[in-house]
Design a protein around this motif. Structure first.
Motif, PDB file in Angstrom:
ATOM      1  N   LEU A 211     -21.392-120.655 101.100  1.00  0.00           N
ATOM      2  CA  LEU A 211     -22.070-120.389  99.825  1.00  0.00           C
ATOM      3  C   LEU A 211     -22.800-119.050  99.863  1.00  0.00           C
ATOM      4  O   LEU A 211     -22.719-118.258  98.921  1.00  0.00           O
ATOM      5  CB  LEU A 211     -23.049-121.516  99.491  1.00  0.00           C
ATOM      6  N   PHE A 212     -23.518-118.767 100.956  1.00  0.00           N
ATOM      7  CA  PHE A 212     -24.236-117.500 101.078  1.00  0.00           C
ATOM      8  C   PHE A 212     -23.272-116.311 101.106  1.00  0.00           C
ATOM      9  O   PHE A 212     -23.543-115.272 100.509  1.00  0.00           O
ATOM     10  CB  PHE A 212     -25.141-117.496 102.312  1.00  0.00           C
ATOM     11  N   ALA A 213     -22.131-116.463 101.786  1.00  0.00           N
ATOM     12  CA  ALA A 213     -21.139-115.392 101.827  1.00  0.00           C
ATOM     13  C   ALA A 213     -20.575-115.134 100.426  1.00  0.00           C
ATOM     14  O   ALA A 213     -20.404-113.984 100.016  1.00  0.00           O
ATOM     15  CB  ALA A 213     -20.019-115.736 102.803  1.00  0.00           C
ATOM     16  N   ALA A 214     -20.285-116.202  99.686  1.00  0.00           N
ATOM     17  CA  ALA A 214     -19.777-116.058  98.316  1.00  0.00           C
ATOM     18  C   ALA A 214     -20.806-115.334  97.443  1.00  0.00           C
ATOM     19  O   ALA A 214     -20.446-114.498  96.610  1.00  0.00           O
ATOM     20  CB  ALA A 214     -19.431-117.417  97.729  1.00  0.00           C
ATOM     21  N   ALA A 215     -22.088-115.652  97.638  1.00  0.00           N
ATOM     22  CA  ALA A 215     -23.142-114.984  96.881  1.00  0.00           C
ATOM     23  C   ALA A 215     -23.240-113.508  97.289  1.00  0.00           C
ATOM     24  O   ALA A 215     -23.324-112.624  96.433  1.00  0.00           O
ATOM     25  CB  ALA A 215     -24.482-115.681  97.095  1.00  0.00           C
ATOM     26  N   LEU A 216     -23.202-113.245  98.576  1.00  0.00           N
ATOM     27  CA  LEU A 216     -23.323-111.877  99.092  1.00  0.00           C
ATOM     28  C   LEU A 216     -22.192-110.985  98.584  1.00  0.00           C
ATOM     29  O   LEU A 216     -22.418-109.849  98.163  1.00  0.00           O
ATOM     30  CB  LEU A 216     -23.327-111.895 100.624  1.00  0.00           C
ATOM     31  N   PHE A 217     -20.971-111.511  98.587  1.00  0.00           N
ATOM     32  CA  PHE A 217     -19.805-110.732  98.161  1.00  0.00           C
ATOM     33  C   PHE A 217     -19.517-110.867  96.668  1.00  0.00           C
ATOM     34  O   PHE A 217     -18.528-110.360  96.171  1.00  0.00           O
ATOM     35  CB  PHE A 217     -18.571-111.117  98.982  1.00  0.00           C
ATOM     36  N   GLN A 218     -20.404-111.566  95.964  1.00  0.00           N
ATOM     37  CA  GLN A 218     -20.322-111.745  94.511  1.00  0.00           C
ATOM     38  C   GLN A 218     -18.951-112.255  94.070  1.00  0.00           C
ATOM     39  O   GLN A 218     -18.346-111.746  93.131  1.00  0.00           O
ATOM     40  CB  GLN A 218     -20.693-110.453  93.787  1.00  0.00           C
ATOM     41  N   LEU A 219     -18.463-113.288  94.783  1.00  0.00           N
ATOM     42  CA  LEU A 219     -17.191-113.907  94.430  1.00  0.00           C
ATOM     43  C   LEU A 219     -17.361-114.778  93.193  1.00  0.00           C
ATOM     44  O   LEU A 219     -18.446-115.319  92.944  1.00  0.00           O
ATOM     45  CB  LEU A 219     -16.673-114.759  95.593  1.00  0.00           C
ATOM     46  N   GLN A 220     -16.302-114.929  92.427  1.00  0.00           N
ATOM     47  CA  GLN A 220     -16.300-115.810  91.268  1.00  0.00           C
ATOM     48  C   GLN A 220     -16.140-117.246  91.767  1.00  0.00           C
ATOM     49  O   GLN A 220     -15.126-117.591  92.379  1.00  0.00           O
ATOM     50  CB  GLN A 220     -15.165-115.442  90.314  1.00  0.00           C
ATOM     51  N   VAL A 221     -17.144-118.071  91.514  1.00  0.00           N
ATOM     52  CA  VAL A 221     -17.177-119.453  92.000  1.00  0.00           C
ATOM     53  C   VAL A 221     -17.031-120.395  90.810  1.00  0.00           C
ATOM     54  O   VAL A 221     -17.748-120.264  89.819  1.00  0.00           O
ATOM     55  CB  VAL A 221     -18.506-119.733  92.743  1.00  0.00           C
ATOM     56  N   SER A 222     -16.101-121.341  90.919  1.00  0.00           N
ATOM     57  CA  SER A 222     -15.967-122.372  89.893  1.00  0.00           C
ATOM     58  C   SER A 222     -16.665-123.636  90.389  1.00  0.00           C
ATOM     59  O   SER A 222     -16.808-123.853  91.593  1.00  0.00           O
ATOM     60  CB  SER A 222     -14.504-122.661  89.570  1.00  0.00           C
ATOM     61  N   VAL A 223     -17.106-124.462  89.446  1.00  0.00           N
ATOM     62  CA  VAL A 223     -17.841-125.680  89.782  1.00  0.00           C
ATOM     63  C   VAL A 223     -17.039-126.876  89.282  1.00  0.00           C
ATOM     64  O   VAL A 223     -16.568-126.895  88.140  1.00  0.00           O
ATOM     65  CB  VAL A 223     -19.248-125.688  89.140  1.00  0.00           C
TER      66      VAL A 223
ATOM     67  N   ALA B 282     -16.051-140.814  86.896  1.00  0.00           N
ATOM     68  CA  ALA B 282     -16.183-142.163  87.443  1.00  0.00           C
ATOM     69  C   ALA B 282     -14.862-142.655  88.035  1.00  0.00           C
ATOM     70  O   ALA B 282     -14.845-143.491  88.942  1.00  0.00           O
ATOM     71  CB  ALA B 282     -16.665-143.122  86.368  1.00  0.00           C
ATOM     72  N   ASP B 283     -13.749-142.106  87.532  1.00  0.00           N
ATOM     73  CA  ASP B 283     -12.416-142.471  88.044  1.00  0.00           C
ATOM     74  C   ASP B 283     -11.987-141.582  89.206  1.00  0.00           C
ATOM     75  O   ASP B 283     -10.824-141.593  89.598  1.00  0.00           O
ATOM     76  CB  ASP B 283     -11.382-142.371  86.927  1.00  0.00           C
ATOM     77  N   ASP B 284     -12.908-140.791  89.731  1.00  0.00           N
ATOM     78  CA  ASP B 284     -12.675-139.892  90.859  1.00  0.00           C
ATOM     79  C   ASP B 284     -11.675-138.789  90.527  1.00  0.00           C
ATOM     80  O   ASP B 284     -10.897-138.359  91.366  1.00  0.00           O
ATOM     81  CB  ASP B 284     -12.239-140.672  92.101  1.00  0.00           C
ATOM     82  N   ILE B 285     -11.701-138.326  89.299  1.00  0.00           N
ATOM     83  CA  ILE B 285     -10.840-137.237  88.864  1.00  0.00           C
ATOM     84  C   ILE B 285     -11.677-135.956  88.837  1.00  0.00           C
ATOM     85  O   ILE B 285     -12.715-135.914  88.183  1.00  0.00           O
ATOM     86  CB  ILE B 285     -10.261-137.521  87.463  1.00  0.00           C
ATOM     87  N   PRO B 286     -11.228-134.905  89.542  1.00  0.00           N
ATOM     88  CA  PRO B 286     -11.999-133.651  89.520  1.00  0.00           C
ATOM     89  C   PRO B 286     -11.879-132.947  88.174  1.00  0.00           C
ATOM     90  O   PRO B 286     -10.794-132.811  87.632  1.00  0.00           O
ATOM     91  CB  PRO B 286     -11.377-132.820  90.636  1.00  0.00           C
ATOM     92  N   VAL B 287     -13.017-132.512  87.651  1.00  0.00           N
ATOM     93  CA  VAL B 287     -13.070-131.814  86.369  1.00  0.00           C
ATOM     94  C   VAL B 287     -13.856-130.522  86.564  1.00  0.00           C
ATOM     95  O   VAL B 287     -14.967-130.538  87.107  1.00  0.00           O
ATOM     96  CB  VAL B 287     -13.751-132.693  85.292  1.00  0.00           C
ATOM     97  N   ARG B 288     -13.286-129.421  86.098  1.00  0.00           N
ATOM     98  CA  ARG B 288     -13.990-128.137  86.208  1.00  0.00           C
ATOM     99  C   ARG B 288     -15.056-128.061  85.119  1.00  0.00           C
ATOM    100  O   ARG B 288     -14.771-128.224  83.941  1.00  0.00           O
ATOM    101  CB  ARG B 288     -13.019-126.974  86.060  1.00  0.00           C
TER     102      ARG B 288
END
Length: 74
Positions: free
Chosen positions: A13-25, A30-36
């Motif tokens: 996380l710190f490296a991503a912040a330092l290099f200003q990478l584009q981070v998705s969340v 509830a059905d354990d399906i990943p949602v951006r």
């Protein structure tokens, strides 16, 4: 389709912040399906509990943070 890498450790996380990478969340439903929930932004702040991206705090235990592998140099 591009492959993404999950940021699992404080160091990643710190490296991503330092290099200003584009981070998705991502959250799981509830059905354990990943949602951006955030398409991409730079990390503005990291705490033991949360990560701030685009002015919004995301709880680390409830979210997964990912970067596109094309933005990572080997």
């Amino acid at each position: 389709m591009s492959e993404s890498k999950a940021l699992c450790t404080d160091t990643e996380l710190f490296a991503a912040a330092l290099f200003q990478l584009q981070v998705s969340v991502w959250e799981r439903t509830a059905d354990d399906i990943p949602v951006r929930v955030e398409d991409g932004g730079t990390i503005e702040r990291i705490t033991p509990v949360s990560v701030k991206i685009n002015g919004i705090y995301y709880v680390r235990s409830e979210c997964e943070f990912r970067v596109d592998r094309s933005g990572i140099k080997s």
